[in-house]
Motif scaffolding. Structure first.
Motif, mmCIF file in Angstrom:
data_model
loop_
_atom_site.group_PDB
_atom_site.id
_atom_site.type_symbol
_atom_site.label_atom_id
_atom_site.label_comp_id
_atom_site.label_asym_id
_atom_site.label_seq_id
_atom_site.Cartn_x
_atom_site.Cartn_y
_atom_site.Cartn_z
ATOM 1 N N THR A 2 0.828 -1.195 0.000
ATOM 2 C CA THR A 2 0.000 0.000 0.000
ATOM 3 C C THR A 2 0.872 1.259 0.000
ATOM 4 O O THR A 2 2.084 1.196 0.223
ATOM 5 C CB THR A 2 -0.918 0.049 1.236
ATOM 6 O OG1 THR A 2 -0.104 0.164 2.401
ATOM 7 C CG2 THR A 2 -1.821 -1.167 1.309
ATOM 8 N N LEU A 3 0.230 2.373 -0.227
ATOM 9 C CA LEU A 3 0.922 3.660 -0.248
ATOM 10 C C LEU A 3 1.570 3.952 1.099
ATOM 11 O O LEU A 3 2.710 4.436 1.161
ATOM 12 C CB LEU A 3 -0.069 4.759 -0.631
ATOM 13 C CG LEU A 3 0.476 6.158 -0.791
ATOM 14 C CD1 LEU A 3 1.518 6.211 -1.885
ATOM 15 C CD2 LEU A 3 -0.652 7.117 -1.096
ATOM 16 N N ALA A 11 10.982 6.412 3.343
ATOM 17 C CA ALA A 11 11.559 7.285 4.367
ATOM 18 C C ALA A 11 12.690 6.579 5.110
ATOM 19 O O ALA A 11 13.755 7.168 5.350
ATOM 20 C CB ALA A 11 10.483 7.747 5.346
ATOM 21 N N GLY A 12 12.478 5.328 5.466
ATOM 22 C CA GLY A 12 13.522 4.578 6.175
ATOM 23 C C GLY A 12 14.771 4.387 5.341
ATOM 24 O O GLY A 12 15.894 4.567 5.837
ATOM 25 N N GLN A 42 6.443 17.865 8.978
ATOM 26 C CA GLN A 42 5.415 18.687 8.343
ATOM 27 C C GLN A 42 4.295 17.833 7.770
ATOM 28 O O GLN A 42 3.141 18.218 7.821
ATOM 29 C CB GLN A 42 6.005 19.630 7.290
ATOM 30 C CG GLN A 42 6.408 19.044 5.967
ATOM 31 C CD GLN A 42 5.277 18.824 4.987
ATOM 32 O OE1 GLN A 42 4.237 19.460 5.054
ATOM 33 N NE2 GLN A 42 5.481 17.886 4.092
ATOM 34 N N SER A 43 4.602 16.656 7.256
ATOM 35 C CA SER A 43 3.533 15.809 6.713
ATOM 36 C C SER A 43 2.638 15.258 7.818
ATOM 37 O O SER A 43 1.452 14.998 7.592
ATOM 38 C CB SER A 43 4.101 14.674 5.864
ATOM 39 O OG SER A 43 4.814 13.760 6.646
ATOM 40 N N ALA A 51 6.204 12.655 -1.591
ATOM 41 C CA ALA A 51 6.460 11.279 -2.023
ATOM 42 C C ALA A 51 5.151 10.507 -2.201
ATOM 43 O O ALA A 51 5.028 9.683 -3.102
ATOM 44 C CB ALA A 51 7.362 10.569 -1.017
ATOM 45 N N ALA A 52 4.167 10.784 -1.357
ATOM 46 C CA ALA A 52 2.865 10.120 -1.489
ATOM 47 C C ALA A 52 2.204 10.490 -2.812
ATOM 48 O O ALA A 52 1.619 9.642 -3.469
ATOM 49 C CB ALA A 52 1.958 10.483 -0.321
#
Length: 67
Positions: A2-3, A11-12, A42-43, A51-52
């Motif tokens: 999934t997204l 991110a990791g 911020q997200s 990125a999403a």
């Protein structure tokens, strides 16, 4: 995948990559780590993640966090 999971994976990987680049290439890569951390913060407040949007455009199905 999934997204949501894609974003966490991305991110990791980016954090680990930036730390490795900081250690083995140049201390200036610490700014990449700072940018990633600031983007995550911020997200969490705004719900906006670049990125999403990119992953969604690539066709990854939405999870429950980024709809």
């Amino acid at each position: 995948m999934t997204l949501d999971r894609s974003i966490f994976l991305f991110a990791g990987v980016m954090v680990l990559l930036s730390v490795a680049l900081t250690l083995w290439v140049s201390p200036s890569f610490m700014w990449l780590t700072v940018f990633i951390g600031a983007n995550l913060i911020q997200s969490s407040f705004t719900g906006f993640c670049p990125a999403a949007r990119l992953f969604k455009a690539l066709g990854i199905k939405a999870g429950c966090a980024f709809q």
